[in-house]
Motif scaffolding. Sequence first.
Motif, PDB file in Angstrom:
ATOM      1  N   VAL A 128       0.815  -1.214   0.000  1.00  0.00           N
ATOM      2  CA  VAL A 128       0.000   0.000   0.000  1.00  0.00           C
ATOM      3  C   VAL A 128       0.851   1.267   0.000  1.00  0.00           C
ATOM      4  O   VAL A 128       0.436   2.296  -0.529  1.00  0.00           O
ATOM      5  CB  VAL A 128      -1.032   0.005   1.146  1.00  0.00           C
ATOM      6  CG1 VAL A 128      -2.043  -1.113   0.939  1.00  0.00           C
ATOM      7  CG2 VAL A 128      -0.375  -0.100   2.504  1.00  0.00           C
ATOM      8  N   GLY A 129       2.044   1.202   0.562  1.00  0.00           N
ATOM      9  CA  GLY A 129       2.933   2.362   0.526  1.00  0.00           C
ATOM     10  C   GLY A 129       3.349   2.739  -0.882  1.00  0.00           C
ATOM     11  O   GLY A 129       3.689   3.892  -1.155  1.00  0.00           O
ATOM     12  N   THR A 160      -2.348   9.941  -3.529  1.00  0.00           N
ATOM     13  CA  THR A 160      -1.155  10.795  -3.593  1.00  0.00           C
ATOM     14  C   THR A 160      -0.134  10.458  -2.512  1.00  0.00           C
ATOM     15  O   THR A 160       1.041  10.744  -2.666  1.00  0.00           O
ATOM     16  CB  THR A 160      -1.546  12.280  -3.467  1.00  0.00           C
ATOM     17  OG1 THR A 160      -2.291  12.466  -2.261  1.00  0.00           O
ATOM     18  CG2 THR A 160      -2.383  12.720  -4.669  1.00  0.00           C
ATOM     19  N   ALA A 161      -0.568   9.853  -1.415  1.00  0.00           N
ATOM     20  CA  ALA A 161       0.354   9.460  -0.342  1.00  0.00           C
ATOM     21  C   ALA A 161      -0.307   8.401   0.528  1.00  0.00           C
ATOM     22  O   ALA A 161      -1.539   8.389   0.678  1.00  0.00           O
ATOM     23  CB  ALA A 161       0.737  10.663   0.517  1.00  0.00           C
ATOM     24  N   VAL A 162       0.519   7.534   1.092  1.00  0.00           N
ATOM     25  CA  VAL A 162       0.056   6.526   2.045  1.00  0.00           C
ATOM     26  C   VAL A 162       1.053   6.480   3.181  1.00  0.00           C
ATOM     27  O   VAL A 162       2.258   6.365   2.953  1.00  0.00           O
ATOM     28  CB  VAL A 162      -0.056   5.127   1.392  1.00  0.00           C
ATOM     29  CG1 VAL A 162      -0.440   4.080   2.438  1.00  0.00           C
ATOM     30  CG2 VAL A 162      -1.059   5.131   0.251  1.00  0.00           C
ATOM     31  N   GLU A 163       0.545   6.592   4.388  1.00  0.00           N
ATOM     32  CA  GLU A 163       1.393   6.487   5.577  1.00  0.00           C
ATOM     33  C   GLU A 163       1.030   5.203   6.303  1.00  0.00           C
ATOM     34  O   GLU A 163      -0.139   4.982   6.646  1.00  0.00           O
ATOM     35  CB  GLU A 163       1.172   7.685   6.495  1.00  0.00           C
ATOM     36  CG  GLU A 163       1.580   9.002   5.879  1.00  0.00           C
ATOM     37  CD  GLU A 163       1.226  10.186   6.765  1.00  0.00           C
ATOM     38  OE1 GLU A 163       1.179  10.021   8.003  1.00  0.00           O
ATOM     39  OE2 GLU A 163       0.969  11.251   6.204  1.00  0.00           O
ATOM     40  N   THR A 164       2.031   4.363   6.546  1.00  0.00           N
ATOM     41  CA  THR A 164       1.789   3.093   7.212  1.00  0.00           C
ATOM     42  C   THR A 164       2.471   3.022   8.571  1.00  0.00           C
ATOM     43  O   THR A 164       2.338   2.016   9.253  1.00  0.00           O
ATOM     44  CB  THR A 164       2.294   1.925   6.351  1.00  0.00           C
ATOM     45  OG1 THR A 164       3.715   2.066   6.190  1.00  0.00           O
ATOM     46  CG2 THR A 164       1.601   1.885   5.003  1.00  0.00           C
ATOM     47  N   GLY A 165       3.212   4.064   8.922  1.00  0.00           N
ATOM     48  CA  GLY A 165       3.960   4.016  10.172  1.00  0.00           C
ATOM     49  C   GLY A 165       5.065   2.976  10.135  1.00  0.00           C
ATOM     50  O   GLY A 165       5.513   2.502  11.173  1.00  0.00           O
ATOM     51  N   GLY A 183       3.825  -3.205   7.882  1.00  0.00           N
ATOM     52  CA  GLY A 183       3.178  -3.838   6.743  1.00  0.00           C
ATOM     53  C   GLY A 183       1.715  -4.050   7.069  1.00  0.00           C
ATOM     54  O   GLY A 183       1.234  -3.660   8.142  1.00  0.00           O
ATOM     55  N   LEU A 184       1.006  -4.660   6.161  1.00  0.00           N
ATOM     56  CA  LEU A 184      -0.401  -4.945   6.411  1.00  0.00           C
ATOM     57  C   LEU A 184      -0.531  -5.994   7.509  1.00  0.00           C
ATOM     58  O   LEU A 184       0.072  -7.056   7.430  1.00  0.00           O
ATOM     59  CB  LEU A 184      -1.081  -5.469   5.147  1.00  0.00           C
ATOM     60  CG  LEU A 184      -1.425  -4.464   4.068  1.00  0.00           C
ATOM     61  CD1 LEU A 184      -2.108  -5.167   2.903  1.00  0.00           C
ATOM     62  CD2 LEU A 184      -2.305  -3.357   4.598  1.00  0.00           C
ATOM     63  N   ALA A 185      -1.302  -5.668   8.516  1.00  0.00           N
ATOM     64  CA  ALA A 185      -1.614  -6.599   9.599  1.00  0.00           C
ATOM     65  C   ALA A 185      -2.926  -6.131  10.217  1.00  0.00           C
ATOM     66  O   ALA A 185      -3.224  -4.929  10.219  1.00  0.00           O
ATOM     67  CB  ALA A 185      -0.509  -6.605  10.652  1.00  0.00           C
ATOM     68  N   VAL A 209      -4.524   7.253   4.091  1.00  0.00           N
ATOM     69  CA  VAL A 209      -4.530   7.399   2.637  1.00  0.00           C
ATOM     70  C   VAL A 209      -4.876   8.841   2.282  1.00  0.00           C
ATOM     71  O   VAL A 209      -5.884   9.378   2.751  1.00  0.00           O
ATOM     72  CB  VAL A 209      -5.560   6.436   2.004  1.00  0.00           C
ATOM     73  CG1 VAL A 209      -5.597   6.594   0.490  1.00  0.00           C
ATOM     74  CG2 VAL A 209      -5.262   4.990   2.394  1.00  0.00           C
ATOM     75  N   SER A 210      -4.033   9.456   1.447  1.00  0.00           N
ATOM     76  CA  SER A 210      -4.306  10.795   0.934  1.00  0.00           C
ATOM     77  C   SER A 210      -4.695  10.672  -0.534  1.00  0.00           C
ATOM     78  O   SER A 210      -4.034   9.972  -1.307  1.00  0.00           O
ATOM     79  CB  SER A 210      -3.071  11.688   1.052  1.00  0.00           C
ATOM     80  OG  SER A 210      -2.725  11.856   2.411  1.00  0.00           O
ATOM     81  N   GLN A 211      -5.806  11.353  -0.879  1.00  0.00           N
ATOM     82  CA  GLN A 211      -6.300  11.320  -2.243  1.00  0.00           C
ATOM     83  C   GLN A 211      -6.516  12.740  -2.732  1.00  0.00           C
ATOM     84  O   GLN A 211      -6.753  13.651  -1.922  1.00  0.00           O
ATOM     85  CB  GLN A 211      -7.608  10.529  -2.303  1.00  0.00           C
ATOM     86  CG  GLN A 211      -7.407   9.071  -1.899  1.00  0.00           C
ATOM     87  CD  GLN A 211      -8.672   8.270  -1.972  1.00  0.00           C
ATOM     88  OE1 GLN A 211      -9.543   8.428  -1.131  1.00  0.00           O
ATOM     89  NE2 GLN A 211      -8.759   7.391  -2.966  1.00  0.00           N
ATOM     90  N   PRO A 212      -6.431  12.947  -4.051  1.00  0.00           N
ATOM     91  CA  PRO A 212      -6.596  14.297  -4.587  1.00  0.00           C
ATOM     92  C   PRO A 212      -7.901  14.948  -4.118  1.00  0.00           C
ATOM     93  O   PRO A 212      -8.971  14.344  -4.200  1.00  0.00           O
ATOM     94  CB  PRO A 212      -6.610  14.081  -6.104  1.00  0.00           C
ATOM     95  CG  PRO A 212      -5.906  12.783  -6.316  1.00  0.00           C
ATOM     96  CD  PRO A 212      -6.232  11.952  -5.101  1.00  0.00           C
TER      97      PRO A 212
END
Length: 142
Positions: A23-24, A34-39, A42-44, A51-54
């Motif tokens: 997802v990153g 436009t951006a994804v922050e996962t800290g 991974g996916l768990a 999630v940032s979107q326009p």
Amino acid sequence: MRYATNVRVDAPPAAVWAVLADVGGWPQWTPTVTAVETGGAGLAVGTTVTVSQPGRRPTPYTVDTLEPGRRFRWSRTAGGVRQWADHVVRPLPGSDSCEVDLTFAMEGPVGGMLGRLGAATIRRMVDTEASSPKARAERSAG
């Protein structure tokens, strides 16, 4: 409001899952993110992904379902709206291809109304998010 779509991908399910589950990396292959922050995680189940979107504020979702190699779903509840998005990779029997099933829903007292107001945008974004990993996975597999 609920919208679902699916796309056939002529690439191995594992390759498609690798694209979808990273997802990153989404901002690299879909114009709807436009951006994804996962800290750094991974996916768990329990992981929060922002999630940032326009044209939208960053939205945090919490992974509530994970079947590695096959499916993840994330959701959030705020202001009377429950949103969730399901991402599924389904192998096609007798081939080295698969289908990607994406579903997005808005539920709750306010969710239905907001979903109806934004239905065209939601459909366009979900369709784009289904076709984008197709293009990336098929390029990588080809």
